[in-house]
Design a protein around this motif. Structure first.
Motif, PDB file in Angstrom:
ATOM      1  N   GLN A 144      12.214 -13.832 -13.154  1.00  0.00           N
ATOM      2  CA  GLN A 144      10.905 -14.495 -13.186  1.00  0.00           C
ATOM      3  C   GLN A 144      10.689 -15.316 -11.922  1.00  0.00           C
ATOM      4  N   LEU A 145      11.753 -15.992 -11.468  1.00  0.00           N
ATOM      5  CA  LEU A 145      11.647 -16.775 -10.240  1.00  0.00           C
ATOM      6  C   LEU A 145      11.480 -15.879  -9.018  1.00  0.00           C
ATOM      7  N   ARG A 146      12.182 -14.751  -9.017  1.00  0.00           N
ATOM      8  CA  ARG A 146      12.025 -13.814  -7.894  1.00  0.00           C
ATOM      9  C   ARG A 146      10.588 -13.317  -7.814  1.00  0.00           C
ATOM     10  N   GLU A 147       9.997 -13.036  -8.978  1.00  0.00           N
ATOM     11  CA  GLU A 147       8.608 -12.565  -8.998  1.00  0.00           C
ATOM     12  C   GLU A 147       7.657 -13.660  -8.526  1.00  0.00           C
ATOM     13  N   ARG A 148       7.997 -14.910  -8.850  1.00  0.00           N
ATOM     14  CA  ARG A 148       7.145 -16.019  -8.428  1.00  0.00           C
ATOM     15  C   ARG A 148       7.171 -16.173  -6.909  1.00  0.00           C
ATOM     16  N   PHE A 149       8.326 -15.869  -6.298  1.00  0.00           N
ATOM     17  CA  PHE A 149       8.465 -16.002  -4.848  1.00  0.00           C
ATOM     18  C   PHE A 149       8.325 -14.648  -4.130  1.00  0.00           C
ATOM     19  N   PRO A 244      12.670 -11.355  -3.273  1.00  0.00           N
ATOM     20  CA  PRO A 244      13.752 -11.921  -2.443  1.00  0.00           C
ATOM     21  C   PRO A 244      15.123 -11.585  -3.022  1.00  0.00           C
ATOM     22  N   GLU A 245      16.105 -11.497  -2.155  1.00  0.00           N
ATOM     23  CA  GLU A 245      17.462 -11.233  -2.587  1.00  0.00           C
ATOM     24  C   GLU A 245      18.035 -12.454  -3.318  1.00  0.00           C
ATOM     25  N   ALA A 254      14.187 -21.739  -3.992  1.00  0.00           N
ATOM     26  CA  ALA A 254      13.665 -21.876  -5.353  1.00  0.00           C
ATOM     27  C   ALA A 254      14.194 -23.090  -6.102  1.00  0.00           C
ATOM     28  N   SER A 255      15.131 -23.822  -5.497  1.00  0.00           N
ATOM     29  CA  SER A 255      15.734 -24.942  -6.218  1.00  0.00           C
ATOM     30  C   SER A 255      16.220 -26.001  -5.229  1.00  0.00           C
ATOM     31  N   ASP A 258      22.263 -25.522  -2.922  1.00  0.00           N
ATOM     32  CA  ASP A 258      22.579 -24.841  -1.660  1.00  0.00           C
ATOM     33  C   ASP A 258      23.073 -23.420  -1.867  1.00  0.00           C
ATOM     34  N   THR A 259      23.691 -23.154  -3.016  1.00  0.00           N
ATOM     35  CA  THR A 259      24.254 -21.821  -3.240  1.00  0.00           C
ATOM     36  C   THR A 259      23.710 -21.216  -4.519  1.00  0.00           C
ATOM     37  N   ILE A 260      23.762 -19.890  -4.580  1.00  0.00           N
ATOM     38  CA  ILE A 260      23.270 -19.187  -5.761  1.00  0.00           C
ATOM     39  C   ILE A 260      24.171 -19.467  -6.957  1.00  0.00           C
ATOM     40  N   ASP A 261      25.449 -19.698  -6.724  1.00  0.00           N
ATOM     41  CA  ASP A 261      26.361 -20.008  -7.830  1.00  0.00           C
ATOM     42  C   ASP A 261      26.002 -21.344  -8.467  1.00  0.00           C
TER      43      ASP A 261
END
Length: 461
Positions: A144-149, A244-245, A254-255, A258-261
């Motif tokens: 959902q966040l990827r679609e928003r961005f 986005p990847e 999106a937040s 700093d990291t996706i983890d």
């Protein structure tokens, strides 16, 4: 003024009000002024007509009636306060004794909440859903966040699944006549979302810019619900969706992480808090259902019917706005209820909700639950958010219409329900005891340990 009550039944009382005539005189004087301002008598200025003249012109009885009508509501309200009586609905008021110059007696019969035998909540056991946050739950949030961005780029190729497109739609009956209310231009749509019409995705897939296709479908709303129509769709443009990847760069975009983890871990925590809130709501519902099922509550005559009528009217309004009948609505539901089954369930729900309110109101009456301004303010803000209104406008509305007492009652009922749930035994499906006593409104779990002096000092700064 003296007030007394007589129990007529478990749900109805008779309120007797005795007023000395001396206490009635201020109302009488006011009535003379009111009537004197309405009549014209030669030789007297308007509003300055003596009482004796008013008696001659309109009669003493008319003045007494005016005074009595202006006094009754105040007497009734004062009597409710003096006898600590909370009415359910409007009273039946009768003037039992009214002789000029003598004490006045008024009676009022009214419905009241029955006194209930509420079972000990410590004997209640309920089981709620486990709190489980799966990878799919987290991935759904991330998608959902990827679609928003997402970004979009015009492409010169046939439309494909996932593309963002702009279309014109034109619906016609089977005889070829156009349906005026089913013509639209410049509609945005994402192929694969299936949010418009059955068959639309298949019709637009493979079309190039400027091309059209016609397909048959069944309308699902409005006055033409259920009608078979032919829809022509014209593709205006095609834009490719680029997501986005899921990497550290996306997490930073999106937040605040700093990291996706780190971002994933935060999403897990957020979802867990949300599920805790859902679990607590489930526990409250189940505990209250158990209590209500064990309570033998007499029902005030007409109360359930009035609430049932109110709910039916609300349902009718909602269905009318959606262009549906009750039969249409029930046909679309998975449980396949008939109208009679729906009505029976509605009647049961209404009765149970009334009994639940009786239970909570009695607990509020029997216990002195603390209430501070912050709790009330937070509750009002939550109600404003739920209504979708501007908070300032919502607050102004409840102040102007004197809804603050209702807000206070809702907060206190919530405290009463919380006390029931905390006394009951709540476990999840895995057999773990669920701690609801320390659950905060945001889904975090607090601690019942006393604060240290340092923490107290920090709070004061």
């Amino acid at each position: 003024m003296k007030s007394s009550t007589e129990s007529l039944s478990p749900t109805r009382v008779k309120l007797t009000i005795e007023v000395p005539f001396e206490e009635f005189k201020p109302n009488l004087d006011k009535a003379y002024k009111t009537i004197g301002a309405q009549i014209q008598v030669p030789g007297f200025r308007k509003g300055k007509v003596p009482a004796a003249i008013i008696d001659q012109r309109v009669g003493r009885g008319a003045v007494l009636d005016e005074a009595l009508n202006s006094a009754l509501q105040g007497w009734y309200t004062q009597a409710l306060q003096d006898t600590n009586t909370t009415p359910l609905g409007q009273p039946e008021i009768d003037l039992a004794k009214f002789v000029d110059g003598e004490p006045i007696e008024v009676t009022a019969e009214l419905d009241v909440r029955p006194q209930l035998e509420i079972p000990d909540a410590s004997g209640i056991e309920v089981t709620v859903q486990d709190i489980e946050v799966s990878d799919d739950d987290v991935n759904e949030q991330l998608e959902q966040l990827r679609e928003r961005f997402a970004t979009f780029s015009d492409v010169d190729r046939p439309a494909a699944d996932g593309d963002s497109i702009t279309i014109d739609l034109s619906a016609a009956r089977k005889d070829g006549s156009l349906i005026d209310e089913a013509q639209a231009e410049g509609l945005p749509y994402v192929i694969g979302k299936a949010t418009m019409l059955d068959g639309l995705d298949e019709a637009v897939t493979g079309l190039s810019k400027g091309e059209s296709a016609t397909f048959s479908t069944t309308l699902v709303g409005g006055d033409l619900k259920g009608e078979e129509v032919d829809v022509t769709v014209k593709l205006q443009d095609v834009r490719q969706t680029e997501l986005p990847e899921l990497d550290d760069e996306f997490a930073q975009m999106a937040s605040d992480f700093d990291t996706i983890d780190e971002f994933r871990a935060d999403l897990v925590e957020r979802l867990t808090r949300g599920k805790r809130i859902e679990q607590a709501a489930e526990a409250r519902d189940l505990v209250l259902e158990e209590i209500v099922s064990k309570v033998d509550a007499p029902m005030p005559e007409g109360l359930a019917e009035a609430e049932l009528t109110n709910r039916r009217q609300q349902m009718d309004q909602q269905l009318a706005m959606a262009g549906l009948t009750l039969e249409d609505y029930l046909q679309d539901q998975e449980d396949g209820k008939t109208v009679d089954e729906f009505e029976s369930e509605l009647e049961r729900d209404v009765r149970e909700s009334i009994v639940a309110q009786f239970v909570l109101d009695q607990l509020v009456e029997e216990n002195e639950y603390p209430l501070d301004n912050d709790e009330l303010s937070q509750h009002i803000m939550r109600r404003a958010q739920q209504s979708g209104e501007d908070p300032n406008s919502y607050i102004q509305h409840i102040m102007e219409h004197n809804h603050v007492p209702e807000m206070i009652s809702e907060v206190l009922r919530g405290k009463a329900l919380a006390s029931l749930v905390e006394s009951a035994k709540v476990t999840d499906q895995s057999g773990n005891v669920v701690d609801l006593a320390n659950l905060r409104a945001d889904g975090t779990v607090g601690t019942d340990e006393p604060e240290t002096e340092a923490e107290d000092a920090s709070d004061e700064k």
